[in-house]
Design a protein around this motif. Structure first.
Motif, PDB file in Angstrom:
ATOM      1  N   ILE A  66       0.838  -1.203   0.000  1.00 36.08           N
ATOM      2  CA  ILE A  66       0.000   0.000   0.000  1.00 36.08           C
ATOM      3  C   ILE A  66       0.870   1.249   0.000  1.00 36.08           C
ATOM      4  O   ILE A  66       0.621   2.197  -0.754  1.00 36.08           O
ATOM      5  N   LEU A  67       1.902   1.244   0.821  1.00 36.98           N
ATOM      6  CA  LEU A  67       2.793   2.412   0.869  1.00 36.98           C
ATOM      7  C   LEU A  67       3.485   2.648  -0.463  1.00 36.98           C
ATOM      8  O   LEU A  67       3.565   3.784  -0.947  1.00 36.98           O
ATOM      9  N   GLN A  68       3.998   1.567  -1.044  1.00 35.65           N
ATOM     10  CA  GLN A  68       4.723   1.707  -2.306  1.00 35.65           C
ATOM     11  C   GLN A  68       3.804   2.181  -3.430  1.00 35.65           C
ATOM     12  O   GLN A  68       4.138   3.109  -4.175  1.00 35.65           O
ATOM     13  N   ILE A  69       2.656   1.548  -3.564  1.00 34.21           N
ATOM     14  CA  ILE A  69       1.699   1.932  -4.606  1.00 34.21           C
ATOM     15  C   ILE A  69       1.178   3.343  -4.341  1.00 34.21           C
ATOM     16  O   ILE A  69       1.057   4.161  -5.260  1.00 34.21           O
ATOM     17  N   GLY A  70       0.890   3.622  -3.085  1.00 32.34           N
ATOM     18  CA  GLY A  70       0.411   4.956  -2.718  1.00 32.34           C
ATOM     19  C   GLY A  70       1.404   6.036  -3.099  1.00 32.34           C
ATOM     20  O   GLY A  70       1.014   7.095  -3.615  1.00 32.34           O
ATOM     21  N   GLN A  79      -1.332  12.999  -2.461  1.00 32.80           N
ATOM     22  CA  GLN A  79      -1.123  11.990  -1.425  1.00 32.80           C
ATOM     23  C   GLN A  79      -2.407  11.312  -0.962  1.00 32.80           C
ATOM     24  O   GLN A  79      -2.471  10.085  -0.886  1.00 32.80           O
ATOM     25  N   ALA A  80      -3.427  12.083  -0.660  1.00 35.36           N
ATOM     26  CA  ALA A  80      -4.667  11.493  -0.130  1.00 35.36           C
ATOM     27  C   ALA A  80      -5.306  10.559  -1.144  1.00 35.36           C
ATOM     28  O   ALA A  80      -5.708   9.435  -0.812  1.00 35.36           O
ATOM     29  N   VAL A  81      -5.411  10.996  -2.390  1.00 36.66           N
ATOM     30  CA  VAL A  81      -6.024  10.172  -3.427  1.00 36.66           C
ATOM     31  C   VAL A  81      -5.142   8.964  -3.739  1.00 36.66           C
ATOM     32  O   VAL A  81      -5.633   7.844  -3.892  1.00 36.66           O
ATOM     33  N   GLY A  82      -3.830   9.196  -3.812  1.00 37.29           N
ATOM     34  CA  GLY A  82      -2.908   8.096  -4.099  1.00 37.29           C
ATOM     35  C   GLY A  82      -2.992   6.994  -3.069  1.00 37.29           C
ATOM     36  O   GLY A  82      -3.068   5.804  -3.403  1.00 37.29           O
ATOM     37  N   LEU A  83      -3.012   7.383  -1.806  1.00 43.11           N
ATOM     38  CA  LEU A  83      -3.125   6.384  -0.745  1.00 43.11           C
ATOM     39  C   LEU A  83      -4.488   5.715  -0.777  1.00 43.11           C
ATOM     40  O   LEU A  83      -4.604   4.501  -0.596  1.00 43.11           O
ATOM     41  N   GLY A  84      -5.530   6.486  -1.035  1.00 44.28           N
ATOM     42  CA  GLY A  84      -6.877   5.926  -1.128  1.00 44.28           C
ATOM     43  C   GLY A  84      -6.992   4.884  -2.228  1.00 44.28           C
ATOM     44  O   GLY A  84      -7.603   3.827  -2.038  1.00 44.28           O
ATOM     45  N   VAL A  85      -6.405   5.171  -3.383  1.00 43.13           N
ATOM     46  CA  VAL A  85      -6.417   4.218  -4.494  1.00 43.13           C
ATOM     47  C   VAL A  85      -5.652   2.950  -4.111  1.00 43.13           C
ATOM     48  O   VAL A  85      -6.123   1.831  -4.345  1.00 43.13           O
ATOM     49  N   ALA A  86      -4.493   3.133  -3.504  1.00 49.92           N
ATOM     50  CA  ALA A  86      -3.687   1.974  -3.094  1.00 49.92           C
ATOM     51  C   ALA A  86      -4.443   1.102  -2.098  1.00 49.92           C
ATOM     52  O   ALA A  86      -4.460  -0.125  -2.220  1.00 49.92           O
ATOM     53  N   ALA A  88      -7.704   0.897  -1.681  1.00 47.98           N
ATOM     54  CA  ALA A  88      -8.851   0.263  -2.353  1.00 47.98           C
ATOM     55  C   ALA A  88      -8.418  -0.991  -3.121  1.00 47.98           C
ATOM     56  O   ALA A  88      -9.052  -2.042  -3.018  1.00 47.98           O
ATOM     57  N   VAL A  89      -7.336  -0.874  -3.870  1.00 49.11           N
ATOM     58  CA  VAL A  89      -6.859  -2.000  -4.684  1.00 49.11           C
ATOM     59  C   VAL A  89      -6.380  -3.151  -3.803  1.00 49.11           C
ATOM     60  O   VAL A  89      -6.771  -4.308  -3.996  1.00 49.11           O
ATOM     61  N   ILE A  90      -5.570  -2.838  -2.809  1.00 48.84           N
ATOM     62  CA  ILE A  90      -5.000  -3.894  -1.961  1.00 48.84           C
ATOM     63  C   ILE A  90      -6.073  -4.551  -1.099  1.00 48.84           C
ATOM     64  O   ILE A  90      -6.086  -5.779  -0.936  1.00 48.84           O
ATOM     65  N   VAL A  91      -6.996  -3.785  -0.551  1.00 49.16           N
ATOM     66  CA  VAL A  91      -8.063  -4.374   0.264  1.00 49.16           C
ATOM     67  C   VAL A  91      -8.921  -5.307  -0.588  1.00 49.16           C
ATOM     68  O   VAL A  91      -9.317  -6.391  -0.133  1.00 49.16           O
TER      69      VAL A  91
END
Length: 161
Positions: A66-70, A79-86, A88-91
């Motif tokens: 999640i951190l790497q993809i984010g 940052q907020a959207v990037g982490l949110g996308v990461a 969503a995908v990983i979960v």
């Protein structure tokens, strides 16, 4: 002695020792307790150790992903959207893994992932505490069974999950 009473004594003593050792050696006590809880939640015994370690450690790896993809996605989306996308995908992947027997206890992955985040991304400390918690769960169960002088329940070939 009733099994639950024996387990209470066993878990209580070992929890006190774990807390003391954690403070003394700079380990993360609460992460060990989460792993210990996972052990009992998946039904204990040796299968409980296996499911605990597999799901908790996989969750830590997902947290790292999640951190790497984010970070990658954040470069273009913030940052907020990037982490949110990461997340969503990983979960989504974490939940889908529940279709495989080793990963059927989905909360174990979330516990591992959250532990990694909660440790301020300290991979080594998180993994050590998760392994210690699984081992302590197994030891506390064995001691409790011995104290209660009961035969352990026979493990079936099917998972208790």
């Amino acid at each position: 002695m009733k099994l639950l009473t024996a387990l209470g004594i066993s878990v209580g003593i070992l929890a006190g020792l774990w807390t003391t050792a954690s403070i003394s050696y700079g380990l993360v006590a609460w992460i060990g307790f989460l792993s210990w809880a996972t052990f009992y939640a998946v039904g204990g015994k040796m299968a409980g150790v296996k499911y605990t370690l597999v799901t908790n450690i996989t969750g830590v790896l997902w947290g790292y992903a999640i951190l790497q993809i984010g970070n990658l996605v954040s470069a273009s989306l913030g940052q907020a959207v990037g982490l949110g996308v990461a997340v969503a995908v990983i979960v989504f992947i974490m939940v889908l893994l529940g279709n495989f027997s080793l990963y059927q206890f989905i909360p174990g992955q979330f516990i591992g992932c959250a532990s990694y985040f909660g440790s301020n991304f300290d991979l080594k400390a998180t993994l050590i505490a998760l392994v210690c918690g699984a081992i302590l769960g197994y030891i506390s169960e064995k001691i409790g069974i011995l104290m209660a002088k009961q035969e352990p329940v026979q493990e079936s070939t099917e998972s208790a999950l």
